[in-house]
Design an enzyme around this catalytic site. Structure first.
Site, PDB file in Angstrom:
ATOM      1  N   ASP A  13       0.868  -1.188   0.000  1.00 41.27           N
ATOM      2  CA  ASP A  13       0.000   0.000   0.000  1.00 41.27           C
ATOM      3  C   ASP A  13       0.900   1.232   0.000  1.00 41.27           C
ATOM      4  O   ASP A  13       1.826   1.336   0.816  1.00 41.27           O
ATOM      5  CB  ASP A  13      -0.877  -0.019   1.261  1.00 41.27           C
ATOM      6  CG  ASP A  13      -1.889   1.107   1.284  1.00 41.27           C
ATOM      7  OD1 ASP A  13      -3.090   0.829   1.269  1.00 41.27           O
ATOM      8  OD2 ASP A  13      -1.469   2.289   1.323  1.00 41.27           O
ATOM      9  N   LEU A  14       0.633   2.140  -0.936  1.00 39.58           N
ATOM     10  CA  LEU A  14       1.463   3.351  -0.999  1.00 39.58           C
ATOM     11  C   LEU A  14       1.106   4.267   0.169  1.00 39.58           C
ATOM     12  O   LEU A  14      -0.063   4.350   0.564  1.00 39.58           O
ATOM     13  CB  LEU A  14       1.243   4.071  -2.332  1.00 39.58           C
ATOM     14  CG  LEU A  14       1.603   3.218  -3.558  1.00 39.58           C
ATOM     15  CD1 LEU A  14       1.078   3.852  -4.840  1.00 39.58           C
ATOM     16  CD2 LEU A  14       3.113   3.016  -3.653  1.00 39.58           C
ATOM     17  N   TYR A  18      -2.185  10.176  -2.577  1.00 48.35           N
ATOM     18  CA  TYR A  18      -2.390  11.431  -3.325  1.00 48.35           C
ATOM     19  C   TYR A  18      -1.379  12.498  -2.864  1.00 48.35           C
ATOM     20  O   TYR A  18      -0.872  13.284  -3.662  1.00 48.35           O
ATOM     21  CB  TYR A  18      -3.807  11.989  -3.102  1.00 48.35           C
ATOM     22  CG  TYR A  18      -4.939  11.222  -3.738  1.00 48.35           C
ATOM     23  CD1 TYR A  18      -4.734  10.016  -4.404  1.00 48.35           C
ATOM     24  CD2 TYR A  18      -6.249  11.721  -3.687  1.00 48.35           C
ATOM     25  CE1 TYR A  18      -5.794   9.318  -4.961  1.00 48.35           C
ATOM     26  CE2 TYR A  18      -7.309  11.036  -4.252  1.00 48.35           C
ATOM     27  CZ  TYR A  18      -7.085   9.831  -4.878  1.00 48.35           C
ATOM     28  OH  TYR A  18      -8.132   9.157  -5.428  1.00 48.35           O
ATOM     29  N   ARG A  50      -0.190  14.357   9.667  1.00 43.49           N
ATOM     30  CA  ARG A  50      -0.778  13.354  10.565  1.00 43.49           C
ATOM     31  C   ARG A  50      -0.189  13.487  11.969  1.00 43.49           C
ATOM     32  O   ARG A  50      -0.879  13.281  12.969  1.00 43.49           O
ATOM     33  CB  ARG A  50      -0.557  11.947  10.009  1.00 43.49           C
ATOM     34  CG  ARG A  50      -1.386  11.730   8.750  1.00 43.49           C
ATOM     35  CD  ARG A  50      -1.417  10.298   8.298  1.00 43.49           C
ATOM     36  NE  ARG A  50      -1.805  10.257   6.879  1.00 43.49           N
ATOM     37  CZ  ARG A  50      -2.069   9.161   6.208  1.00 43.49           C
ATOM     38  NH1 ARG A  50      -1.993   7.981   6.806  1.00 43.49           N
ATOM     39  NH2 ARG A  50      -2.411   9.219   4.934  1.00 43.49           N
ATOM     40  N   ASP A 105      -4.127   2.493  -4.761  1.00 42.69           N
ATOM     41  CA  ASP A 105      -2.744   2.492  -4.258  1.00 42.69           C
ATOM     42  C   ASP A 105      -2.345   1.177  -3.605  1.00 42.69           C
ATOM     43  O   ASP A 105      -1.393   1.136  -2.846  1.00 42.69           O
ATOM     44  CB  ASP A 105      -2.526   3.670  -3.304  1.00 42.69           C
ATOM     45  CG  ASP A 105      -3.107   3.439  -1.919  1.00 42.69           C
ATOM     46  OD1 ASP A 105      -4.093   2.685  -1.812  1.00 42.69           O
ATOM     47  OD2 ASP A 105      -2.562   3.991  -0.960  1.00 42.69           O
ATOM     48  N   GLU A 106      -3.098   0.126  -3.878  1.00 41.19           N
ATOM     49  CA  GLU A 106      -2.780  -1.153  -3.233  1.00 41.19           C
ATOM     50  C   GLU A 106      -2.722  -2.285  -4.237  1.00 41.19           C
ATOM     51  O   GLU A 106      -3.497  -2.317  -5.192  1.00 41.19           O
ATOM     52  CB  GLU A 106      -3.873  -1.502  -2.210  1.00 41.19           C
ATOM     53  CG  GLU A 106      -3.970  -0.511  -1.095  1.00 41.19           C
ATOM     54  CD  GLU A 106      -5.120  -0.814  -0.153  1.00 41.19           C
ATOM     55  OE1 GLU A 106      -5.410  -2.003   0.084  1.00 41.19           O
ATOM     56  OE2 GLU A 106      -5.718   0.158   0.339  1.00 41.19           O
TER      57      GLU A 106
END
Ligand code: DCP
Ligand code: MG
Ligand code: MG
Length: 660
Positions: A13-14, A18, A50, A105-106
């Protein structure tokens, strides 16, 4: 359910996808808290944001309150995200392993084969581990842990490859099945990876987790289970499978879901393949004039061409979708309508990443014509959504065994030549050698290809076949001769028999000829007829008088009144071309046998639709003398090129048909 330990699955997973794409465009954003905005929501944000408490899918107002220095980037144009997503998928496919996309993205990869090759070829006495571990890495039942460890090293290599090639950091999970690989991949984020042994599954699948937190259990299934009082994993595990079945879930699915709740998942990593269509849409408050439509279409087309340039394939169909606020109110909310038409793939000839300005204008015009079928430009309208898409890529049409198969000529020994498509070319394999097994498989499939094509050859040669003889299941319709009279007493399945009965004989003949010619191109030989390929007759070649008859009465009420129906009227499929036909071509389009370009089978050429014939003729007139390569070499060479810029030679439609 048996819990197989013999595979190694990696889920990648990136990180803040975005946001990473935006940071790659503007590296100065990298160290600042940054969010990607769509409407009034932060759909994702980078990790500095985050760290300040900003989260995915947070309202802008809330995010700004928490982090006043948050930089916001508009992320409503998805074109670049899609382009990067496809590029990442393609890079992962280069490993030669099965890759299954899951969202933008996965991806899951089944790397079992790569591991087998490594174990065979490398001295694996001291097996090391890469990244972190969830729980104890041990298994009392088998030797699967060694494979998982090698898998962790390969996962690390894959992530490094994505970093080097695309400047994207990612997180990965390594496990013996898909569900655990996905779940464990999120344990150490960002830019890290985690491996889990089969016996540690319940560390991830805690008893009080909601059933919908299991990947593969969606909202609907969650609602069904909830109706039976099954809300969390503990309840799901305890419930007899009959109770799960009783809520309206099939027995097979019920078993799968119960298995997943224990971390058991034998589902395969299915190759996703390239998307069957590429498209984009934009929502807005309102567009009220034809000029604004044209402007929006130009903008959308520009974005779509970016995707197409990257993709490298050439479409043969364009489609437009619209939402009219007025109709929305009248019919139902979120009412969307679509129309599509065939276009020449030559319009999508890229040079330095762009197509010709003329082609762009022509495409916008064709989109406007299609749009004009759904809204009345001379009346008031209020569009709140426009979307465009391209589909029926040349290689898909070829794969279905269509146009190209008409030109396959038998070799001396009676076996037709094979013209490999991009899909059948050997893949460049970065992570394993070309094992014998792979070579054997390839050989088998190409032999199957040969035998299919032999059949095709027979069908094509049999041009006097009687139209009324029903082909067997899965078999192609017989092809009528271009000159032999055809019996029209039987109504084709797409027509209302009453209407058919009243049509003049010559129109019936024309419709039947066009139906068969169109079907040949769309569906090819021996392939199952898809809903899409069951095209109605190509009315673009009919006289206006006949057209109006058809438009007035021939369509079933359903296809006329259901705007959501994916089946389009013949008119909408072909209208943009009709204006280009000369009166001669309208009156006798399919009965003339035109001059056939050198090297092609004249009989077959005569049966192609007129636009394809024209294209072939113009190509043959201007074509540079083809190189003396075998079709195989040429095709695989072409297939290797994924870039937007293609050589002139490659773009010639003749290349799809050339015989050596
Ligand atoms: N996305 C979106 N709307 C959502 C969820 C996601 O538009 N409701 C988009 C933005 C994300 C991308 O999909 O960048 C991938 O979703 P992920 O859940 O994988 O989130 P990220 O990749 O952004 O972050 P993470 O680092 O947590 O994977
Ligand atoms: Mg992500
Ligand atoms: Mg994701």
């Amino acid at each position: 359910m048996e819990d197989r330990h013999d595979r190694v699955i990696v889920h990648i997973d990136l990180d803040c996808f975005y946001a990473q794409v935006e940071m790659n465009k503007k590296p100065e954003l990298r160290d600042k808290p940054m969010g990607v905005q769509q409407k009034n929501i932060v759909v994702t944000c980078n990790y500095p944001a985050r760290a300040r408490g900003v989260g995915k899918c947070m309202y802008i107002t809330e995010a700004r309150e928490i982090c006043p220095e948050l930089v916001l980037v508009n992320g409503e144009d998805l074109a670049e995200y899609r382009r990067v997503s496809t590029a990442v998928y393609s890079s992962l496919c280069e490993t030669g392993s099965p890759v299954e996309r899951l969202g933008m993205d996965e991806n899951w990869l089944d790397i079992t084969k790569i591991i087998q090759v490594r174990r065979r070829e490398q001295n694996m006495t001291d097996i090391s581990l890469s990244g972190k571990v969830c729980g104890e890495l041990e298994c009392e039942e088998c030797e699967c842990i060694d494979n998982l460890k090698i898998g962790s090293v390969i996962a690390q290599e894959l992530r490094m490859m994505l970093k080097d090639k695309h400047n994207l950091s990612s997180s990965a999970g390594i496990a013996h099945n898909k569900v655990l690989a996905k779940l464990v991949g999120g344990v150490n984020k960002p830019d890290d990876q985690t491996v889990i042994a089969p016996g540690s599954a319940l560390l991830l699948l805690k008893h009080d987790l909601r059933v919908t937190s299991i990947p593969g259990v969606g909202r609907k299934t969650g609602e069904l289970l909830s109706a039976a009082g099954i809300e969390n994993l503990e309840q799901l595990r305890a419930a007899p499978v009959e109770d799960v079945e009783a809520v309206g879930i099939s027995r097979v699915q019920a078993d799968v879901i119960k298995g997943l709740s224990w971390g058991r998942d034998n589902s395969e990593v299915k190759m996703s393949g390239r998307p069957a269509s590429l498209g984009l849409e934009d929502r807005f408050l309102g567009i009220y004039t034809k000029e604004e439509c044209a402007e929006k279409l130009r903008w959308l087309l520009g974005r779509l061409l970016l995707l197409l340039a990257e993709d490298g394939r050439k479409p043969t169909t364009i489609k437009i979708t619209v939402r009219d606020y007025y109709k929305d109110k009248l019919v139902k909310k979120f009412h969307k309508e679509s129309r599509q038409t065939k276009v020449s793939p030559r319009l999508f000839q890229f040079e330095n990443g762009s197509i010709k300005p003329d082609s762009e204008t022509s495409l916008v015009d064709q989109f406007l014509v299609l749009l004009g079928k759904m809204i009345d430009y001379s009346d008031s309208f209020h569009i709140t959504l426009l979307g465009i898409a391209v589909t029926d890529f040349v290689d898909q049409v070829e794969k279905k065994g269509s146009i190209k198969n008409f030109f396959i000529s038998p070799k001396k020994d009676g076996i037709p030549q094979s013209v490999p498509t991009e899909l059948s070319k050997p893949k460049k394999n970065l992570f394993s050698d070309d094992s014998e097994e792979r070579a054997q498989k390839r050989k088998q499939s190409s032999e199957e290809d040969f035998s299919k094509k032999s059949k095709v050859e027979i069908m094509v040669k049999d041009t006097n076949a009687n139209l009324l003889v029903n082909p067997g299941p899965g078999e192609p319709k017989p092809v009528p001769s271009t000159s032999a009279p055809i019996s029209c007493s039987t109504c084709p399945p797409e027509y209302d028999p009453e209407v058919w009965k009243n049509l003049p004989e010559d129109l019936k003949q024309e419709l039947i000829r066009n139906t068969y010619t169109t079907d040949k191109v769309l569906m090819g030989k021996g392939s199952k007829i898809s809903t899409e390929s069951k095209s109605k007759p190509n009315c673009s070649k009919l006289s206006p008088e006949y057209k109006s008859k058809l438009n007035g009465s021939n369509l079933s009420p359903e296809s006329r009144s259901d705007p959501n129906s994916s089946k389009l009227s013949p008119e909408s499929r072909s209208e943009p071309n009709s204006s280009k036909l000369s009166p001669e071509s309208i009156s006798k389009p399919m009965l003339e046998i035109p001059v056939c370009p050198k090297g092609l089978d004249p009989e077959v050429f005569a049966q192609l639709p007129e636009d394809i014939r024209k294209e072939l003729l113009s190509d043959s007139a201007s074509a540079v003398k083809p190189k003396k390569t075998t079709p195989q070499t040429k095709s695989s060479k072409n297939a290797k090129k994924g870039s937007a810029t293609k050589s002139k030679e490659k773009n010639s439609i003749l290349n799809y048909f050339n015989r050596s």
